[in-house]
Design an enzyme around this catalytic site. Sequence first.
Site, PDB file in Angstrom:
ATOM      1  N   ILE A 203      24.674 -41.210 -19.811  1.00 35.62           N
ATOM      2  CA  ILE A 203      24.938 -42.504 -20.467  1.00 35.62           C
ATOM      3  C   ILE A 203      25.021 -43.541 -19.348  1.00 35.62           C
ATOM      4  O   ILE A 203      25.813 -43.390 -18.430  1.00 35.62           O
ATOM      5  CB  ILE A 203      26.300 -42.467 -21.232  1.00 35.62           C
ATOM      6  CG1 ILE A 203      26.271 -41.442 -22.369  1.00 35.62           C
ATOM      7  CG2 ILE A 203      26.715 -43.851 -21.749  1.00 35.62           C
ATOM      8  CD1 ILE A 203      25.348 -41.768 -23.545  1.00 35.62           C
ATOM      9  N   HIS A 204      24.145 -44.544 -19.381  1.00 35.52           N
ATOM     10  CA  HIS A 204      24.257 -45.559 -18.326  1.00 35.52           C
ATOM     11  C   HIS A 204      23.939 -46.973 -18.793  1.00 35.52           C
ATOM     12  O   HIS A 204      24.124 -47.926 -18.049  1.00 35.52           O
ATOM     13  CB  HIS A 204      23.346 -45.215 -17.143  1.00 35.52           C
ATOM     14  CG  HIS A 204      21.896 -45.502 -17.416  1.00 35.52           C
ATOM     15  ND1 HIS A 204      21.087 -44.638 -18.079  1.00 35.52           N
ATOM     16  CD2 HIS A 204      21.136 -46.584 -17.126  1.00 35.52           C
ATOM     17  CE1 HIS A 204      19.878 -45.144 -18.194  1.00 35.52           C
ATOM     18  NE2 HIS A 204      19.885 -46.332 -17.629  1.00 35.52           N
ATOM     19  N   ARG A 205      23.422 -47.139 -20.016  1.00 36.25           N
ATOM     20  CA  ARG A 205      22.995 -48.482 -20.416  1.00 36.25           C
ATOM     21  C   ARG A 205      24.172 -49.410 -20.616  1.00 36.25           C
ATOM     22  O   ARG A 205      25.200 -49.021 -21.170  1.00 36.25           O
ATOM     23  CB  ARG A 205      22.188 -48.428 -21.710  1.00 36.25           C
ATOM     24  CG  ARG A 205      20.842 -47.893 -21.447  1.00 36.25           C
ATOM     25  CD  ARG A 205      19.799 -48.257 -22.418  1.00 36.25           C
ATOM     26  NE  ARG A 205      18.610 -47.549 -22.016  1.00 36.25           N
ATOM     27  CZ  ARG A 205      17.729 -48.002 -21.138  1.00 36.25           C
ATOM     28  NH1 ARG A 205      17.866 -49.203 -20.611  1.00 36.25           N
ATOM     29  NH2 ARG A 205      16.708 -47.266 -20.791  1.00 36.25           N
ATOM     30  N   ARG A 236      27.232 -46.615 -12.584  1.00 37.67           N
ATOM     31  CA  ARG A 236      27.746 -47.636 -13.514  1.00 37.67           C
ATOM     32  C   ARG A 236      28.745 -47.017 -14.492  1.00 37.67           C
ATOM     33  O   ARG A 236      29.795 -47.593 -14.783  1.00 37.67           O
ATOM     34  CB  ARG A 236      26.590 -48.266 -14.299  1.00 37.67           C
ATOM     35  CG  ARG A 236      27.057 -49.296 -15.320  1.00 37.67           C
ATOM     36  CD  ARG A 236      26.025 -49.483 -16.406  1.00 37.67           C
ATOM     37  NE  ARG A 236      24.902 -50.338 -16.019  1.00 37.67           N
ATOM     38  CZ  ARG A 236      24.957 -51.672 -15.980  1.00 37.67           C
ATOM     39  NH1 ARG A 236      26.065 -52.301 -16.288  1.00 37.67           N
ATOM     40  NH2 ARG A 236      23.916 -52.381 -15.638  1.00 37.67           N
ATOM     41  N   ASP A 277      21.073 -42.065 -23.327  1.00 37.50           N
ATOM     42  CA  ASP A 277      20.569 -43.383 -23.696  1.00 37.50           C
ATOM     43  C   ASP A 277      19.454 -43.793 -22.734  1.00 37.50           C
ATOM     44  O   ASP A 277      19.040 -44.944 -22.700  1.00 37.50           O
ATOM     45  CB  ASP A 277      21.705 -44.426 -23.737  1.00 37.50           C
ATOM     46  CG  ASP A 277      22.381 -44.608 -22.387  1.00 37.50           C
ATOM     47  OD1 ASP A 277      21.978 -43.970 -21.392  1.00 37.50           O
ATOM     48  OD2 ASP A 277      23.349 -45.405 -22.320  1.00 37.50           O
TER      49      ASP A 277
END
Length: 357
Positions: A203-205, A236, A277
Amino acid sequence: MKVLSVVGARPQFVKLAPIHKALVAKGHQHVIVHTGQHYDPDMSDIFFTDLGIPQPTQNLHVGSGSHGAQTATMLTGLEASFLEHKPDWVLVYGDTNSTLAAAIAAVKIHQPLAHLEAGLRSFNRRMPEEHNRILTDHASDLLLAPTEVAMNHLRHEGLAERTVVVGDVMTDVCFQTRDKVATQPPEMPNNWISDTPYVVATIHRQENTDDKQRLTEIIQYLSASTTPVRLLAHPRLKAKAQEFGVALQHGSVSVFDPLAYPQLVSAVMHSHGVVTDSGGLQKEAFLLGVPCITVRTETEWTETIDLGWNTLIPECDQPIDTVFSEQREVSAAHPYGTGNAAQRAVEELEKWHLQHG
Ligand code: UD1
């Protein structure tokens, strides 16, 4: 022919590898300019080493920043670089801020510009990547589209005459790596246990990480899985979780650093499924025959959905185990090509250069 590739973020290094090979095989000169958008060794250097890409000719070391500041710093550095190297082509990849900065810098000095992975659309204007890709497509002289769906988007925007479908270079590198790790398994991280079932998650968005409630909801979703979840945490994600006081290591979730590309391919191949994502990882799961849950309201890679291997679950409301236990038919379709996209892309660069150069 002298081609100058601009890369800066992790997925671009993966796409660069087959292009570099194809350019060198045809005797072309390849200048690689790294903007420095990604700078952690496990987000950058390791890809160059593992995928056999030479060190960048130049690194602008721009680092992190707000969208505007980061893109502007790149623009200034890239303009100087293009003027110094005077390439026949500037080649840009995908949809990051590095892509857009290079596109603007190139068109402003009438530098021929080609966009690899052109024509992807999410139709979600809140995504920074959506602006980056639309603006880059419209600035480019040659659009190298990965799929017919991408070609159709570009046709609707009046860009068909400048577009050719070459296939997806991610397929080239994914298949080459899959075949390599089958005979030479990569060394996995220390606490990675290979012989128990697991799910791979990333998950990084910004839309998933930068809101505390949203991030909490996603981590709760992952932690409720019966199958253990290995979360490969992007910087992030780690930074935002720490800022919000959200524990990533929770319930079924174990946290790992981002993996090198051969490790990632091996991890996905042996997994129960992928929750992500990331655009690239949705497609890698498909190419490796593993089901995927995408934690977004839409995807650019609609073929993975149409063929039954990807499910959009933005609300995190369908249990991971239930989704992955469904039967899926192995498809004979190859919407992302068969692994020769880089060679096709180089042929199109040559053809255009002969006609216009
Ligand atoms: C960028 C791309 C995204 C792509 C992703 C792949 C844009 C707008 N987004 O997102 O399309 O899917 O790369 O990973 O270009 N950071 C580090 N070390 C690094 C890199 C980043 O600590 O090496 C941290 C910094 O806190 C930074 C944050 O991650 O502020 C976000 O990095 P950034 O490059 O702005 O965007 P990504 O989220 O990586």
